[in-house]
Design a protein around this motif. Sequence first.
Motif, PDB file in Angstrom:
ATOM      1  N   PRO A  42       0.802  -1.211   0.000  1.00  0.00           N
ATOM      2  CA  PRO A  42       0.000   0.000   0.000  1.00  0.00           C
ATOM      3  C   PRO A  42       0.844   1.274   0.000  1.00  0.00           C
ATOM      4  N   VAL A  43       0.208   2.359  -0.462  1.00  0.00           N
ATOM      5  CA  VAL A  43       0.804   3.691  -0.396  1.00  0.00           C
ATOM      6  C   VAL A  43       0.102   4.447   0.732  1.00  0.00           C
ATOM      7  N   TYR A  44       0.873   4.958   1.664  1.00  0.00           N
ATOM      8  CA  TYR A  44       0.313   5.748   2.770  1.00  0.00           C
ATOM      9  C   TYR A  44       0.611   7.230   2.540  1.00  0.00           C
ATOM     10  N   ILE A  45      -0.437   8.025   2.386  1.00  0.00           N
ATOM     11  CA  ILE A  45      -0.289   9.466   2.182  1.00  0.00           C
ATOM     12  C   ILE A  45      -0.729  10.203   3.436  1.00  0.00           C
ATOM     13  N   LEU A  46       0.145  11.042   3.966  1.00  0.00           N
ATOM     14  CA  LEU A  46      -0.251  11.970   5.029  1.00  0.00           C
ATOM     15  C   LEU A  46      -0.558  13.301   4.347  1.00  0.00           C
ATOM     16  N   ALA A  47      -1.769  13.802   4.522  1.00  0.00           N
ATOM     17  CA  ALA A  47      -2.206  15.020   3.824  1.00  0.00           C
ATOM     18  C   ALA A  47      -2.507  16.132   4.817  1.00  0.00           C
ATOM     19  N   ILE A  48      -2.150  17.358   4.413  1.00  0.00           N
ATOM     20  CA  ILE A  48      -2.355  18.541   5.257  1.00  0.00           C
ATOM     21  C   ILE A  48      -3.119  19.595   4.466  1.00  0.00           C
ATOM     22  N   GLU A  49      -4.179  20.139   5.067  1.00  0.00           N
ATOM     23  CA  GLU A  49      -4.976  21.202   4.438  1.00  0.00           C
ATOM     24  C   GLU A  49      -5.061  22.394   5.396  1.00  0.00           C
ATOM     25  N   SER A  50      -4.637  23.572   4.904  1.00  0.00           N
ATOM     26  CA  SER A  50      -4.670  24.775   5.757  1.00  0.00           C
ATOM     27  C   SER A  50      -4.915  26.023   4.916  1.00  0.00           C
ATOM     28  N   SER A  51      -5.838  25.930   3.950  1.00  0.00           N
ATOM     29  CA  SER A  51      -6.011  27.036   3.010  1.00  0.00           C
ATOM     30  C   SER A  51      -6.783  28.218   3.584  1.00  0.00           C
ATOM     31  N   ALA A  94      -8.696  17.380   4.656  1.00  0.00           N
ATOM     32  CA  ALA A  94      -7.411  16.893   4.151  1.00  0.00           C
ATOM     33  C   ALA A  94      -7.524  15.604   3.346  1.00  0.00           C
ATOM     34  N   ALA A  95      -8.642  14.882   3.496  1.00  0.00           N
ATOM     35  CA  ALA A  95      -8.801  13.638   2.731  1.00  0.00           C
ATOM     36  C   ALA A  95      -8.772  13.931   1.235  1.00  0.00           C
ATOM     37  N   MET A  96      -9.404  15.040   0.825  1.00  0.00           N
ATOM     38  CA  MET A  96      -9.414  15.388  -0.601  1.00  0.00           C
ATOM     39  C   MET A  96      -8.017  15.767  -1.082  1.00  0.00           C
ATOM     40  N   ILE A  97      -7.197  16.349  -0.200  1.00  0.00           N
ATOM     41  CA  ILE A  97      -5.800  16.644  -0.552  1.00  0.00           C
ATOM     42  C   ILE A  97      -5.045  15.331  -0.716  1.00  0.00           C
ATOM     43  N   GLY A  98      -5.367  14.379   0.164  1.00  0.00           N
ATOM     44  CA  GLY A  98      -4.705  13.077   0.137  1.00  0.00           C
ATOM     45  C   GLY A  98      -4.992  12.276  -1.117  1.00  0.00           C
ATOM     46  N   ILE A  99      -6.230  12.346  -1.633  1.00  0.00           N
ATOM     47  CA  ILE A  99      -6.547  11.553  -2.831  1.00  0.00           C
ATOM     48  C   ILE A  99      -5.809  12.095  -4.057  1.00  0.00           C
ATOM     49  N   VAL A 100      -5.646  13.423  -4.124  1.00  0.00           N
ATOM     50  CA  VAL A 100      -4.833  13.994  -5.209  1.00  0.00           C
ATOM     51  C   VAL A 100      -3.376  13.578  -5.019  1.00  0.00           C
ATOM     52  N   GLY A 101      -2.924  13.620  -3.744  1.00  0.00           N
ATOM     53  CA  GLY A 101      -1.549  13.198  -3.448  1.00  0.00           C
ATOM     54  C   GLY A 101      -1.299  11.766  -3.861  1.00  0.00           C
ATOM     55  N   TYR A 102      -2.283  10.903  -3.648  1.00  0.00           N
ATOM     56  CA  TYR A 102      -2.138   9.493  -4.020  1.00  0.00           C
ATOM     57  C   TYR A 102      -1.970   9.335  -5.526  1.00  0.00           C
ATOM     58  N   HIS A 103      -2.836  10.006  -6.295  1.00  0.00           N
ATOM     59  CA  HIS A 103      -2.740   9.873  -7.760  1.00  0.00           C
ATOM     60  C   HIS A 103      -1.473  10.540  -8.313  1.00  0.00           C
ATOM     61  N   LYS A 104      -1.018  11.605  -7.678  1.00  0.00           N
ATOM     62  CA  LYS A 104       0.251  12.218  -8.089  1.00  0.00           C
ATOM     63  C   LYS A 104       1.429  11.293  -7.746  1.00  0.00           C
ATOM     64  N   PHE A 105       1.311  10.604  -6.606  1.00  0.00           N
ATOM     65  CA  PHE A 105       2.353   9.654  -6.199  1.00  0.00           C
ATOM     66  C   PHE A 105       2.510   8.553  -7.246  1.00  0.00           C
ATOM     67  N   LEU A 106       1.376   8.043  -7.744  1.00  0.00           N
ATOM     68  CA  LEU A 106       1.416   6.979  -8.754  1.00  0.00           C
ATOM     69  C   LEU A 106       2.093   7.437 -10.037  1.00  0.00           C
ATOM     70  N   GLU A 107       2.019   8.764 -10.296  1.00  0.00           N
ATOM     71  CA  GLU A 107       2.623   9.333 -11.510  1.00  0.00           C
ATOM     72  C   GLU A 107       3.993   9.964 -11.231  1.00  0.00           C
ATOM     73  N   ASN A 108       4.507   9.768 -10.023  1.00  0.00           N
ATOM     74  CA  ASN A 108       5.800  10.363  -9.620  1.00  0.00           C
ATOM     75  C   ASN A 108       5.838  11.882  -9.789  1.00  0.00           C
ATOM     76  N   GLN A 109       4.710  12.532  -9.521  1.00  0.00           N
ATOM     77  CA  GLN A 109       4.647  13.992  -9.617  1.00  0.00           C
ATOM     78  C   GLN A 109       4.991  14.589  -8.246  1.00  0.00           C
ATOM     79  N   PHE A 110       6.288  14.748  -8.012  1.00  0.00           N
ATOM     80  CA  PHE A 110       6.762  15.212  -6.707  1.00  0.00           C
ATOM     81  C   PHE A 110       7.300  16.642  -6.805  1.00  0.00           C
ATOM     82  N   ASN A 111       7.432  17.278  -5.646  1.00  0.00           N
ATOM     83  CA  ASN A 111       7.978  18.635  -5.568  1.00  0.00           C
ATOM     84  C   ASN A 111       9.181  18.641  -4.633  1.00  0.00           C
ATOM     85  N   ASP A 112      10.067  19.633  -4.820  1.00  0.00           N
ATOM     86  CA  ASP A 112      11.162  19.779  -3.860  1.00  0.00           C
ATOM     87  C   ASP A 112      10.838  20.935  -2.917  1.00  0.00           C
ATOM     88  N   ALA A 113      11.740  21.213  -2.004  1.00  0.00           N
ATOM     89  CA  ALA A 113      11.478  22.202  -0.954  1.00  0.00           C
ATOM     90  C   ALA A 113      11.392  23.634  -1.467  1.00  0.00           C
TER      91      ALA A 113
END
Length: 340
Positions: free
Chosen positions: A5-14, A311-330
Amino acid sequence: MTKSPVYILAIESSCDDTAAAVLKDNKVLSNVVARQSVHEEYGGVVPELASRAHQQNIVPVIDVALKKASVEKDQISAVAFTQGPGLMGSLLVGSSFAKSLAMALDVPLIAVNHMHAHILAHFIDEDNYDKPEFPFLAMTISGGHTQIVRVDSFFDMTIIGETTDDAVGEAFDKSAKILGLPYPGGPLVDKYAQSGNPKAYPFTKPKVDGLDFSFSGLKTQILYFVQKNVAQDPDFIEKNIEDICASIQYTIIQILMDKLKMAVKETGIKQVAIGGGVSANSGIRTTLKEAEQKYGWKTFIPKFEYTTDNAAMIGIVGYHKFLENQFNDASVVSKARIEF
């Protein structure tokens, strides 16, 4: 292939809610929200107070989310966070924490567009909730946004209609304020509307070309209507609150539905999904479900907890981006306004 499994920790603070969620693939293990009551006495969100509250809430909220999910920090595959749009001070609290945590855990960092998240919340795996098929139309309605989006894939979305001034959620809240209802007033308008006559007081719908929306004129019309009637009868609001709210809500729903019908006609797409805080409105939900029978649409309404900022909605986007290796740096930066 990504190992499951892929575990995504998601944070929402908009805005004014500090939220954290843990997802195992596309399933939500925990979804924790700390709401800020400090803004109620001001009749709206105070950005400085919001960012201070985020600083107080973010550590305990993430801690609770991990404990509820029974997930250890070393199991986390990636950290996803809201990059924008939103209040800059609020966004910076979430992004700074997400960057630090991803760096400390040596896991990928994933920046998420808040508006994409409202749309892709429909792909969270939940019992008794169908997922739309591509292409579909998404109507995102919230306190800050009103959009109709054509969604062709997880990462191919096009705005085909949006508000030219105020958002629909603001129209609800400002109408409530005119009626003397406390903030946030949108849910109270919905509550009173359920007992009222929606055609008691006809309001004029704004004429806006194409698929775009406008709500500023309607707010002004409601203000003048209330002022005129209160001048004649000081108890007018108290005597007619249900009918006034029902009439306001009916007009707003008709504005939304007119544009949706036009969008379906222009695109030929009969799958319609709604998201955003205002999609919790009972009148909108009922009208959209009726459209399935009336117009032959297939409609998708998210689980209540995934409509408002979470944050769950942030996490689902994070999951699909993870599958596509769409990552960001600092070096990724938060943006109050962000390209869709």
